[in-house]
Write a protein that holds these residues in place. Structure first.
Motif, PDB file in Angstrom:
ATOM      1  N   ARG A   1       0.902  -1.257   0.043  1.00  0.00           N
ATOM      2  CA  ARG A   1      -0.101  -0.041  -0.039  1.00  0.00           C
ATOM      3  C   ARG A   1       0.869   1.062  -0.047  1.00  0.00           C
ATOM      4  O   ARG A   1       0.418   2.758   0.090  1.00  0.00           O
ATOM      5  N   GLY A   2       2.215   1.238  -0.117  1.00  0.00           N
ATOM      6  CA  GLY A   2       3.059   2.171  -0.129  1.00  0.00           C
ATOM      7  C   GLY A   2       3.327   2.553   1.355  1.00  0.00           C
ATOM      8  O   GLY A   2       3.984   3.619   1.608  1.00  0.00           O
ATOM      9  N   GLU A   3       3.150   1.764   2.568  1.00  0.00           N
ATOM     10  CA  GLU A   3       3.187   2.075   3.784  1.00  0.00           C
ATOM     11  C   GLU A   3       4.471   1.564   4.435  1.00  0.00           C
ATOM     12  O   GLU A   3       4.261   0.671   5.388  1.00  0.00           O
ATOM     13  N   VAL A   4       5.654   1.971   4.006  1.00  0.00           N
ATOM     14  CA  VAL A   4       6.812   1.376   4.358  1.00  0.00           C
ATOM     15  C   VAL A   4       7.192   1.875   5.679  1.00  0.00           C
ATOM     16  O   VAL A   4       7.141   3.181   5.928  1.00  0.00           O
ATOM     17  N   PRO A   5       7.525   1.234   6.868  1.00  0.00           N
ATOM     18  CA  PRO A   5       7.751   1.721   8.117  1.00  0.00           C
ATOM     19  C   PRO A   5       8.799   3.017   7.993  1.00  0.00           C
ATOM     20  O   PRO A   5       9.947   2.879   7.295  1.00  0.00           O
ATOM     21  N   GLY A   6       8.632   3.948   8.669  1.00  0.00           N
ATOM     22  CA  GLY A   6       9.562   5.172   8.941  1.00  0.00           C
ATOM     23  C   GLY A   6      10.745   4.774   9.673  1.00  0.00           C
ATOM     24  O   GLY A   6      11.924   5.123   9.608  1.00  0.00           O
ATOM     25  N   ALA A   7      10.556   3.876  10.592  1.00  0.00           N
ATOM     26  CA  ALA A   7      11.629   3.164  11.700  1.00  0.00           C
ATOM     27  C   ALA A   7      11.716   2.046  11.842  1.00  0.00           C
ATOM     28  O   ALA A   7      10.379   1.399  11.691  1.00  0.00           O
ATOM     29  N   LEU A   8      12.704   1.609  12.471  1.00  0.00           N
ATOM     30  CA  LEU A   8      12.535   0.080  12.997  1.00  0.00           C
ATOM     31  C   LEU A   8      11.583   0.047  14.159  1.00  0.00           C
ATOM     32  O   LEU A   8      11.141   1.174  14.896  1.00  0.00           O
ATOM     33  N   PRO A   9      10.735  -1.232  14.655  1.00  0.00           N
ATOM     34  CA  PRO A   9       9.638  -0.845  15.587  1.00  0.00           C
ATOM     35  C   PRO A   9      10.196  -0.513  16.891  1.00  0.00           C
ATOM     36  O   PRO A   9      11.299  -0.973  17.329  1.00  0.00           O
ATOM     37  N   GLY A  10       9.382   0.237  17.442  1.00  0.00           N
ATOM     38  CA  GLY A  10       9.834   0.982  18.733  1.00  0.00           C
ATOM     39  C   GLY A  10       9.105  -0.005  20.015  1.00  0.00           C
ATOM     40  O   GLY A  10       8.291  -0.995  19.591  1.00  0.00           O
ATOM     41  N   ALA A  11       9.646   0.001  21.224  1.00  0.00           N
ATOM     42  CA  ALA A  11       8.807  -0.894  22.274  1.00  0.00           C
ATOM     43  C   ALA A  11       7.320  -0.484  22.514  1.00  0.00           C
ATOM     44  O   ALA A  11       6.776  -1.555  22.621  1.00  0.00           O
ATOM     45  N   GLU A  12       6.965   0.673  22.026  1.00  0.00           N
ATOM     46  CA  GLU A  12       5.367   1.039  22.112  1.00  0.00           C
ATOM     47  C   GLU A  12       4.633  -0.020  21.151  1.00  0.00           C
ATOM     48  O   GLU A  12       3.620  -0.276  21.139  1.00  0.00           O
ATOM     49  N   ASP A  13       5.286  -0.244  19.876  1.00  0.00           N
ATOM     50  CA  ASP A  13       4.753  -0.800  18.849  1.00  0.00           C
ATOM     51  C   ASP A  13       4.739  -2.411  19.122  1.00  0.00           C
ATOM     52  O   ASP A  13       3.746  -3.121  18.505  1.00  0.00           O
ATOM     53  N   PHE A  14       5.117  -2.771  20.295  1.00  0.00           N
ATOM     54  CA  PHE A  14       4.995  -4.360  20.717  1.00  0.00           C
ATOM     55  C   PHE A  14       3.749  -4.544  22.156  1.00  0.00           C
ATOM     56  O   PHE A  14       3.659  -5.516  22.556  1.00  0.00           O
ATOM     57  N   ALA A  15       3.244  -3.286  22.105  1.00  0.00           N
ATOM     58  CA  ALA A  15       2.306  -3.295  23.293  1.00  0.00           C
ATOM     59  C   ALA A  15       1.200  -4.298  22.779  1.00  0.00           C
ATOM     60  O   ALA A  15       0.429  -3.926  21.965  1.00  0.00           O
ATOM     61  N   PHE A  16       0.725  -5.164  23.911  1.00  0.00           N
ATOM     62  CA  PHE A  16      -0.707  -6.086  23.646  1.00  0.00           C
ATOM     63  C   PHE A  16      -1.899  -4.945  23.940  1.00  0.00           C
ATOM     64  O   PHE A  16      -1.664  -3.919  24.499  1.00  0.00           O
ATOM     65  N   GLY A  17      -2.906  -5.541  23.346  1.00  0.00           N
ATOM     66  CA  GLY A  17      -4.356  -4.783  23.641  1.00  0.00           C
ATOM     67  C   GLY A  17      -4.546  -3.616  22.759  1.00  0.00           C
ATOM     68  O   GLY A  17      -5.545  -3.134  22.709  1.00  0.00           O
ATOM     69  N   GLY A  18      -3.830  -3.447  21.643  1.00  0.00           N
ATOM     70  CA  GLY A  18      -4.031  -2.419  20.782  1.00  0.00           C
ATOM     71  C   GLY A  18      -4.387  -2.931  19.350  1.00  0.00           C
ATOM     72  O   GLY A  18      -5.061  -4.224  19.232  1.00  0.00           O
ATOM     73  N   ASP A  19      -4.031  -2.250  18.344  1.00  0.00           N
ATOM     74  CA  ASP A  19      -4.318  -2.812  17.006  1.00  0.00           C
ATOM     75  C   ASP A  19      -3.598  -4.012  16.662  1.00  0.00           C
ATOM     76  O   ASP A  19      -2.461  -4.106  16.491  1.00  0.00           O
ATOM     77  N   PRO A  20      -4.234  -5.366  16.401  1.00  0.00           N
ATOM     78  CA  PRO A  20      -3.653  -6.748  16.154  1.00  0.00           C
ATOM     79  C   PRO A  20      -2.678  -6.492  14.900  1.00  0.00           C
ATOM     80  O   PRO A  20      -1.681  -7.026  14.760  1.00  0.00           O
ATOM     81  N   GLU A  21      -3.174  -5.685  13.830  1.00  0.00           N
ATOM     82  CA  GLU A  21      -2.402  -5.560  12.572  1.00  0.00           C
ATOM     83  C   GLU A  21      -1.175  -5.040  12.943  1.00  0.00           C
ATOM     84  O   GLU A  21      -0.037  -5.342  12.391  1.00  0.00           O
ATOM     85  N   ALA A  22      -0.965  -3.827  13.584  1.00  0.00           N
ATOM     86  CA  ALA A  22       0.226  -2.925  13.965  1.00  0.00           C
ATOM     87  C   ALA A  22       0.948  -3.768  14.868  1.00  0.00           C
ATOM     88  O   ALA A  22       2.229  -3.779  14.447  1.00  0.00           O
ATOM     89  N   LEU A  23       0.612  -4.503  15.678  1.00  0.00           N
ATOM     90  CA  LEU A  23       1.436  -5.460  16.460  1.00  0.00           C
ATOM     91  C   LEU A  23       1.927  -6.376  15.702  1.00  0.00           C
ATOM     92  O   LEU A  23       3.381  -6.965  15.775  1.00  0.00           O
TER      93      LEU A  23
END
Length: 371
Positions: free
Chosen positions: A286-308
């Motif tokens: 879709r053209g949504e290449v991540p702007g940075a390597l995943p941060g600690a907040e990106d691994f938080a449970f309970g949020g968007d499952p696609e983002a996780l």
């Protein structure tokens, strides 16, 4: 100086000294409290039937406080124990022991996790024990065949983790298998929704100091939904966390820790990025290449499952890139350095590039992989 004045000058410092010494002394215990403490000590010399098959050593309750209400009492205590052959240091558990006075003697009538403390597996029922060649599996509410199958999977995961991580580690795994997702969540002190769909998680202390062995906690619901190959990947991932624990510190990027564990899990399999990273593949296309390597907040449970999912997939592909371009030894070196050096220093030392260059290489690899 008058005799009275001389007496006061000599005696008052002595009185003051005695009073000050008394301020730091513990208050004397009455006979009932001593009896309660002795009753807990006598009772705790024999571990309960629910843990009879577990290889334990050093089992002891240390009472820190006693509260009485007539013929009932509650003792706050710290349980200490080790799993023989697995724990390098004593495991601890805050407990609340209940007693009643019957016929002039105090008797223990119950024992549970103290308010705010996590329960132990045996608080959920009698524990069934299965010993593998490299594993100790403890289960509650599970058939012996299920536990034996998990032990066999753990026995395969341990050498797989050792092949990926050549650094020193115990080469053994402790696996807890509670009776349900809800029981798993109780052991971890988190909402059950955070673990729905997950096969297992690992708990433990980071760093090289002696500590109880990590516990791999299986979610029986998620485990049952996995394919045989998926179970192998998941358990190798979790056991790799056990293997790398001593090298993992607060400075280790979470993406590196999770990505390395996934890399170990997929290592030697025929799984492709298309198969293992579908969420990230969709985003890149879709053209949504991540702007940075995943941060600690990106691994938080309970949020968007696609983002996780994208965070885990991106972390794995970053480690896969490093191993493929710089070599597996360089990936292992980076992991070790990241736990003891600032991140820019670790990257330059292991890969001879700066962090920005690593991020750009990863982004370019994602575009090339998911065109």
């Amino acid at each position: 100086m008058s005799p009275v004045r001389r007496f006061l000058v000599r005696v008052l410092p002595l009185l003051l000294s005695a009073l000050l010494a008394g301020c730091g002394a513990p208050a004397p215990r009455d006979g009932a409290e001593r009896d309660i403490r002795e009753a807990v000590a006598d009772w705790s010399r024999t571990p309960p039937a629910a843990v009879a098959g577990i290889p334990l050593e050093g089992w002891a309750y240390e009472v820190s406080a006693v509260r009485r209400d007539g013929t009932a009492a509650t003792a706050r205590a710290e349980l200490r124990y080790r799993l023989s052959g697995y724990d390098a240091a004593a495991a601890g558990s805050a407990r609340e022991v209940r007693l009643t006075r019957d016929g002039g003697r105090w008797q223990v009538t119950g024992d549970r996790a103290a308010p705010g403390a996590l329960p132990q597996l045996w608080d959920q029922g009698p524990v069934t024990v299965v010993r593998g060649a490299h594993s100790l599996v403890l289960g509650v509410g599970q058939e012996a065949g299920t536990l034996s199958a998990i032990a066999a999977e753990a026995d395969r995961a341990v050498p797989a983790a050792s092949a990926a991580w050549p650094g020193p580690w115990a080469g053994r795994a402790v696996v807890l298998v509670p009776g349900s997702l809800e029981r798993m969540a109780e052991l971890l002190g988190r909402p059950a929704a955070e673990y729905r769909g997950m096969g297992a998680v690992t708990t433990g202390r980071v760093g090289a100091a002696p500590a109880p062995a990590d516990r791999v906690v299986v979610n029986p619901q998620g485990w049952g939904q996995l394919s045989p190959s998926g179970r192998g990947v998941i358990l190798t991932h979790e056991v790799t966390h056990v293997a790398t624990r001593a090298a993992t510190t607060a400075t280790t990027p979470l993406w590196l820790s999770e990505g390395f564990a996934d890399w170990a899990g997929y290592r030697g399999t025929q799984v492709t990025p298309e198969q293992a990273a579908p969420a990230l593949a969709r985003a890149v296309r879709r053209g949504e290449v991540p702007g940075a390597l995943p941060g600690a907040e990106d691994f938080a449970f309970g949020g968007d499952p696609e983002a996780l999912a994208r965070a885990y997939e991106g972390a794995w592909l970053a480690c896969r890139l490093i191993a493929g371009r710089w070599g597996e030894a360089a990936l292992v070196d980076l992991y070790g350095r990241a736990g003891r050096e600032p991140w820019p220093v670790a990257v330059r030392g292991a890969l001879a590039v700066d962090p920005d260059a690593l991020t750009k290489d990863w982004q370019e690899a994602l575009r090339a992989e998911f065109r």
